[in-house]
Design an enzyme around this catalytic site. Structure first.
Site: not given
Ligand SMILES: Nc1ncnc2c1ncn2[C@@H]1O[C@H](COP(=O)(O)OS(=O)(=O)O)[C@@H](OP(=O)(O)O)[C@H]1O
Ligand SMILES: Nc1ncnc2c1ncn2[C@@H]1O[C@H](COP(=O)(O)OP(=O)(O)O)[C@@H](O)[C@H]1O
Length: 201
Positions: A35-38, A106
């Site tokens: 949820g950081s925005g990657k 990561s």
């Molecule tokens: N336990 C747990 N911890 C963290 N994240 C979880 C977990 N279970 C499911 N998810 C979902 O999996 C996405 C992260 O996968 P990654 O391959 O990026 O993770 S890692 O680099 O191997 O740590 C991550 O996606 P992002 O929200 O886009 O980061 C989550 O949607």
């Molecule tokens: N400046 C910004 N850059 C990227 N995402 C943002 C920003 N401001 C708010 N957001 C919101 O933050 C959330 C991040 O989600 P996401 O890109 O899926 O993160 P991640 O891949 O790290 O899990 C999205 O709902 C996106 O709309």
């Protein structure tokens, strides 16, 4: 495991392939909490690069875990294997001459070092998406933080599993205090400064 296997040297190499595309090849590695925005930042950057005719590929944790890494979970060992495979694939894509954007939590420094070990010198840029945990948890786009707080998901990064922040990232972005447009502009500028892409193509 690689006993009796000899590396084959090919005539056309990374630089020649990248030259044909008109840019340098390398990996922009986005690390940060869920949820950081990657994905959002990597997506927007890829769009901007594609519009300028650059050859890119976006590797995303959520997507890779549906195929190449569908057998893996979130223990430290499984995350390491996830990132080992992604590192190897990224290395092949860099060899193919592409600009690779990789968005993975990561969480461990040694896992990011492992990825780096698959890549040639000067072909890895680390982008730390440093959006604070409270903001990520408040966004909770996928409802995963709520589940993690209730104990319905184990090993959840930031809640019940560690996240080790990069010590010397090439760029730090906090999406709670910057716009997507600003993030993309900063990243394009960094790629130009490093000589990976040229401005005004
Ligand atoms: N336990 C747990 N911890 C963290 N994240 C979880 C977990 N279970 C499911 N998810 C979902 O999996 C996405 C992260 O996968 P990654 O391959 O990026 O993770 S890692 O680099 O191997 O740590 C991550 O996606 P992002 O929200 O886009 O980061 C989550 O949607
Ligand atoms: N400046 C910004 N850059 C990227 N995402 C943002 C920003 N401001 C708010 N957001 C919101 O933050 C959330 C991040 O989600 P996401 O890109 O899926 O993160 P991640 O891949 O790290 O899990 C999205 O709902 C996106 O709309």
């Amino acid at each position: 495991m690689t006993d009796n296997i000899v590396w084959q040297q090919h005539q056309v190499g990374r630089e020649q392939r990248a030259d044909l595309f008109g840019h340098r090849s390398g990996v922009l590695w986005f690390t940060g909490l869920s949820g950081s925005g990657k994905s959002t930042v990597a997506n927007a950057l890829e769009q901007a690069l594609a519009e300028q005719g650059f050859h890119t590929y976006l590797l995303d944790g959520d997507n890779v875990r549906h195929g190449l890494c569908a057998d893996l979970g979130f223990s430290a060992e499984d995350r390491t294997e996830n990132l080992r495979r992604v590192g190897a694939v990224s290395g092949l894509m860099v060899d193919a001459g592409l600009l690779v954007l990789s968005a993975f939590i990561s969480p461990y420094r040694n896992q990011r070092a492992l990825v780096r070990s698959f890549l040639p010198e000067d072909s890895f840029i680390e982008v730390y998406i440093a959006t604070p945990l409270e903001v990520c948890e408040k966004r909770d786009v996928k409802g995963l933080y709520q589940k993690a707080r209730k104990g319905e998901i184990s090993h959840f990064t930031g809640i019940s599993d560690p996240y080790e922040a990069p010590e010397q990232p090439d760029l730090v972005i906090d999406t709670s205090s910057s716009t997507l447009q600003e993030n993309v502009a900063q990243l394009l500028q960094l790629l130009q400064q490093r000589g990976w892409i040229k401005a005004n193509r």
